[in-house]
Design a protein around this motif. Structure first.
Motif, short mmCIF file in Angstrom:
data_model
loop_
_atom_site.label_atom_id
_atom_site.label_comp_id
_atom_site.label_asym_id
_atom_site.label_seq_id
_atom_site.Cartn_x
_atom_site.Cartn_y
_atom_site.Cartn_z
N VAL A 44 0.84 -1.20 0.00
CA VAL A 44 0.00 0.00 0.00
C VAL A 44 0.87 1.25 0.00
CG1 VAL A 44 -1.63 1.35 1.39
CG2 VAL A 44 -1.98 -1.11 1.11
N HIS A 45 1.94 1.20 0.81
CA HIS A 45 2.81 2.38 0.95
C HIS A 45 3.61 2.64 -0.32
CE1 HIS A 45 6.43 4.59 2.39
NE2 HIS A 45 5.53 5.22 3.17
N SER A 46 4.25 1.61 -0.83
CA SER A 46 5.20 1.82 -1.94
C SER A 46 4.55 1.84 -3.31
CB SER A 46 6.28 0.72 -1.90
OG SER A 46 5.69 -0.55 -2.09
N GLU A 47 3.42 1.13 -3.48
CA GLU A 47 2.81 1.01 -4.80
C GLU A 47 1.59 1.90 -5.00
OE1 GLU A 47 2.09 -3.02 -5.88
OE2 GLU A 47 4.06 -3.72 -5.21
N TRP A 48 0.89 2.24 -3.90
CA TRP A 48 -0.33 3.03 -4.04
C TRP A 48 -0.12 4.50 -3.67
CZ3 TRP A 48 -4.71 -0.32 -1.38
CH2 TRP A 48 -4.71 -1.61 -1.95
N LEU A 49 0.54 4.72 -2.53
CA LEU A 49 0.55 6.08 -1.96
C LEU A 49 1.75 6.91 -2.40
CD1 LEU A 49 -0.61 5.19 1.67
CD2 LEU A 49 -2.01 5.91 -0.28
N ILE A 50 2.95 6.37 -2.22
CA ILE A 50 4.16 7.15 -2.52
C ILE A 50 4.21 7.63 -3.98
CG2 ILE A 50 6.68 7.07 -2.61
CD1 ILE A 50 5.44 7.37 0.20
N PRO A 51 3.81 6.80 -4.99
CA PRO A 51 3.83 7.30 -6.38
C PRO A 51 2.92 8.49 -6.61
CG PRO A 51 3.74 4.89 -6.36
CD PRO A 51 3.51 5.35 -4.95
N LEU A 52 1.91 8.63 -5.77
CA LEU A 52 0.97 9.76 -5.95
C LEU A 52 1.55 11.09 -5.47
CD1 LEU A 52 -2.62 8.52 -4.97
CD2 LEU A 52 -1.85 9.34 -7.18
N ARG A 53 2.41 11.02 -4.46
CA ARG A 53 2.88 12.24 -3.81
C ARG A 53 3.58 13.19 -4.78
NH1 ARG A 53 5.90 11.52 1.82
NH2 ARG A 53 7.35 10.37 0.47
N PRO A 54 4.56 12.76 -5.60
CA PRO A 54 5.20 13.71 -6.52
C PRO A 54 4.25 14.22 -7.60
CG PRO A 54 5.98 11.47 -6.93
CD PRO A 54 5.20 11.43 -5.66
N ILE A 55 3.28 13.40 -7.99
CA ILE A 55 2.32 13.84 -9.02
C ILE A 55 1.47 14.98 -8.49
CG2 ILE A 55 0.33 13.13 -10.39
CD1 ILE A 55 1.52 10.30 -10.42
N VAL A 56 0.98 14.80 -7.27
CA VAL A 56 0.15 15.85 -6.66
C VAL A 56 0.97 17.12 -6.45
CG1 VAL A 56 -1.14 16.50 -4.59
CG2 VAL A 56 -1.39 14.19 -5.56
N SER A 57 2.21 16.96 -5.98
CA SER A 57 3.07 18.14 -5.73
C SER A 57 3.37 18.88 -7.03
CB SER A 57 4.38 17.70 -5.06
OG SER A 57 4.12 17.08 -3.81
N ARG A 58 3.63 18.14 -8.10
CA ARG A 58 3.96 18.78 -9.38
C ARG A 58 2.77 19.57 -9.92
NH1 ARG A 58 2.78 17.18 -14.23
NH2 ARG A 58 2.34 15.03 -13.58
N ILE A 59 1.60 18.95 -9.90
CA ILE A 59 0.41 19.64 -10.43
C ILE A 59 0.10 20.86 -9.58
CG2 ILE A 59 -2.06 19.40 -10.88
CD1 ILE A 59 -1.58 16.44 -11.42
N GLN A 60 0.26 20.72 -8.28
CA GLN A 60 -0.01 21.85 -7.40
C GLN A 60 0.97 22.99 -7.67
OE1 GLN A 60 0.44 21.10 -3.19
NE2 GLN A 60 -1.29 22.44 -2.73
N SER A 61 2.25 22.66 -7.83
CA SER A 61 3.26 23.67 -8.09
C SER A 61 3.01 24.40 -9.40
CB SER A 61 4.65 23.03 -8.10
OG SER A 61 5.64 23.97 -8.43
N GLU A 62 2.63 23.65 -10.44
CA GLU A 62 2.37 24.24 -11.75
C GLU A 62 1.20 25.22 -11.71
OE1 GLU A 62 1.72 20.93 -14.25
OE2 GLU A 62 3.85 20.42 -14.49
N ASN A 63 0.18 24.90 -10.95
CA ASN A 63 -1.02 25.74 -10.95
C ASN A 63 -0.94 26.89 -9.94
OD1 ASN A 63 -3.32 24.49 -12.78
ND2 ASN A 63 -2.17 22.78 -11.90
#
Length: 606
Positions: free
Chosen positions: A551-570
């Motif tokens: 759950v930690h390595s395959e579901w949650l951690i991959p999401l964190r940089p995606i959310v941060s990148r989209i947030q930073s761009e907007n």
């Protein structure tokens, strides 16, 4: 100019009524001579003249000049009067009447569609043919005329004249009733289906007239049922299926106020259903329509039965109309209420009734007002009592495919209804139907709905329902003091659904920010399960370390940089769209970080 050409030109220049009188005189002379070829040629000439006049009238009616249309209508009326007077003469020869009955009905019906006194004259001519010619011959002639009239667009007035004449013919049939009805009904239903699909709101009165003509056909069949010794059951079955088909077609009509325009028509056909032995209990469960179809299918009538393809829809629609039309409610009296109580108290009948509504709710052919009352009926069927625990002892496998289809139909109303109240009622119905599914099958149903969802908003709603189910199942497990070596079934099923969203089957991370709603619902569901595992006497017993690491390595951690990148761009943008994206991502980020914290705490404790 050649003499023949001059004659043709002179003939074409002669007014239609004069040419018709001359042709009728020639027909009389042919009858007196007894020469069959001359009689046939003369009747064909009469037919050509009337047909040409009908075509001219139709062209004038389609044009923009009201004066031309009025003049054409006067000519049509004069033509019809000539034919009627010829037929009504005491000296009229039966040979002439029979000859004209073969060729004139479809042309007379076309002329009768014109304004003025054309209608009454055309109806009188058709009635004369019906009363003075062989009923079996006239049935075939009128069916052919109806079939030919379908080549003319928006010709519903002609259909009404021909249908009314056909209804009179059916009442005159003395023997082999079922055989004659099986000839007539396919043509009638073909006309009805075609016309209802082509007519829009501006043809409202014409469509209602057509439905009234279809009612006359039903009246004729009902009279046959009464006349036949011992009330032929096959004929009653045909009348019942015909009425259900017409009720479905009425429900598809695009009337601005379908209740006031078509309610009385539905009530008339409901009376036919009652006289044919149909009951509200049989309509609710669909058993009466099935019995009628089975009765006729034994006679190798597969092709005939295809004309009643909407009979199942009509079964459910009849009950829906009783809910929405006051006159039908009064006519039904207590019968519907008693039938509802019986269905609500019987597990199998209840599911049959619920699934009967799928065809109404899923079809794009029925207006929203009918679907809204269909949802009301569904809510009445489900009632307030939840019987899922009792249902666990019943084999639900047979109902799974149909129930899934019904739930998809409810979803279509929930997502597409134009009014918020209707969408809210559909959601309430969705929850009630899901809650009635045995718990052993409920997660499978929810998983199938989630897998087939094409809307992120709908997926989010379904995941919230899963969370409610997780809460119920976990409380039940606590009350039962159930022990489990690994993940209990409810937690395992729920995590499968979370994985479906956070690790889509097609690969890659979930699509953000487009799918923010369903992602935050999946994360909330995961957070909810983690919190449940942190409380109570069974704290920390749900998850094994391997599951937590996945759950930690395959579901949650991959999401964190995606959310941060989209947030930073907007954050760098200042547009309305950028603000909307940030608003949709904020809850995702909040719940994501909380889930990461909870999982990391549990991993440390393992």
């Amino acid at each position: 100019m050649a003499a023949g050409d001059a004659s043709a030109t002179s003939s074409s220049a002669t007014p239609y009524p004069d040419r018709l009188r001359e042709a009728l005189d020639v027909l009389s002379q042919a009858c007196e001579s007894g020469v069959c070829d001359a009689l046939e040629a003369a009747s064909f000439t009469v037919s050509e003249i009337v047909d040409a006049a009908a075509a001219t009238s139709a062209e004038a009616d389609d044009g923009r000049d009201d004066g031309d249309a009025t003049a054409a209508a006067r000519v049509s009326e004069e033509m019809l009067r000539e034919v009627h007077e010829f037929l009504s003469r005491p000296s009229s020869n039966q040979m002439a009447i029979d000859a004209l009955s073969l060729v004139l009905p479809k042309h007379v019906a076309k002329l009768g569609a014109q304004i003025g006194g054309c209608w009454d004259l055309a109806a009188a001519i058709l009635k004369f043919f019906v009363m003075n010619c062989s009923p079996r011959d006239m049935l075939s002639i009128l069916c052919e005329a109806l079939d030919a009239a379908m080549d003319v667009p928006n010709d519903s007035s002609s259909f009404v004249l021909l249908l009314n004449a056909l209804a009179k013919v059916l009442t005159l049939i003395q023997r082999r009733h079922i055989e004659q009805v099986k000839v007539a009904l396919p043509v009638v239903l073909k006309v009805m289906c075609t016309t209802v699909q082509e007519c829009d709101e501006e043809h409202g009165n014409a469509v209602v007239d057509l439905f009234n003509a279809a009612h006359e056909i039903g009246n004729a069949i009902q009279e046959m049922c009464k006349a036949v010794v011992n009330k032929n059951k096959d004929l009653c079955a045909i009348l019942g299926l015909y009425s259900l088909q017409i009720i479905a077609l009425v429900s598809q009509s695009r009337q601005q106020d379908i209740l006031s325009a078509c309610g009385s028509v539905v009530l008339q056909h409901f009376r036919f259903l009652k006289s044919s032995g149909f009951t509200y209990l049989g309509l609710l469960t669909g058993s009466d329509a099935t019995a009628a179809t089975d009765k006729l299918s034994k006679e190798d009538d597969a092709e005939f039965l295809e004309w009643f393809s909407l009979a199942t829809d009509g079964t459910a629609l009849t009950v829906v109309w009783t809910f929405m039309y006051d006159a039908m409610s009064k006519y039904a009296g207590e019968e519907l209420e008693l039938a509802l109580k019986e269905v609500q108290g019987n597990y199998m009948k209840k599911w049959e009734a619920i699934n009967m509504l799928k065809c109404v709710l899923s079809s794009i052919s029925y207006p929203w007002i009918i679907k809204s009352h269909g949802i009301n009926l569904l809510l009445s069927l489900t009632g307030e009592n939840h019987v899922q625990e009792i249902n666990n002892h019943v084999d639900f496998t047979f109902y799974v495919p149909r129930t899934f289809a019904t739930l998809k139909a409810i979803e279509s109303v929930m997502m597409g209804a134009p009014e918020a109240l209707m969408r809210k009622k559909a959601f309430a119905a969705l929850k009630k139907v899901i809650s009635m599914v045995p718990s052993s099958q409920r997660f499978n149903i929810l998983q199938a709905l989630l897998s087939n969802s094409m809307s992120p908003s709908l997926t989010a709603i379904l995941l919230d329902l899963v969370r409610d189910e997780v809460l119920r199942e976990s409380r039940q497990a606590e009350n039962d003091c159930a022990e489990s070596d690994g993940l209990p079934p409810w937690a395992s099923h729920a995590l499968e659904l979370v994985e479906l969203i956070l690790r889509p089957p097609q690969g890659g991370p979930p699509c953000l920010p487009d799918h923010s709603e369903q992602v935050v619902s999946a994360l909330n569901l995961l957070r909810f399960i983690l919190i449940i595992d942190s409380r109570g006497p069974r704290s920390g017993k749900l998850f094994q370390k391997e599951t937590l690491q996945k759950v930690h390595s395959e579901w949650l951690i991959p999401l964190r940089p995606i959310v941060s990148r989209i947030q930073s761009e907007n954050e760098r943008g200042d547009s309305e769209l950028a603000n909307q994206i940030l608003c949709s991502l904020n809850p995702v980020q909040l719940v994501l970080y909380r889930c990461i914290e909870l999982v990391e705490e549990k991993i440390k404790g393992c």
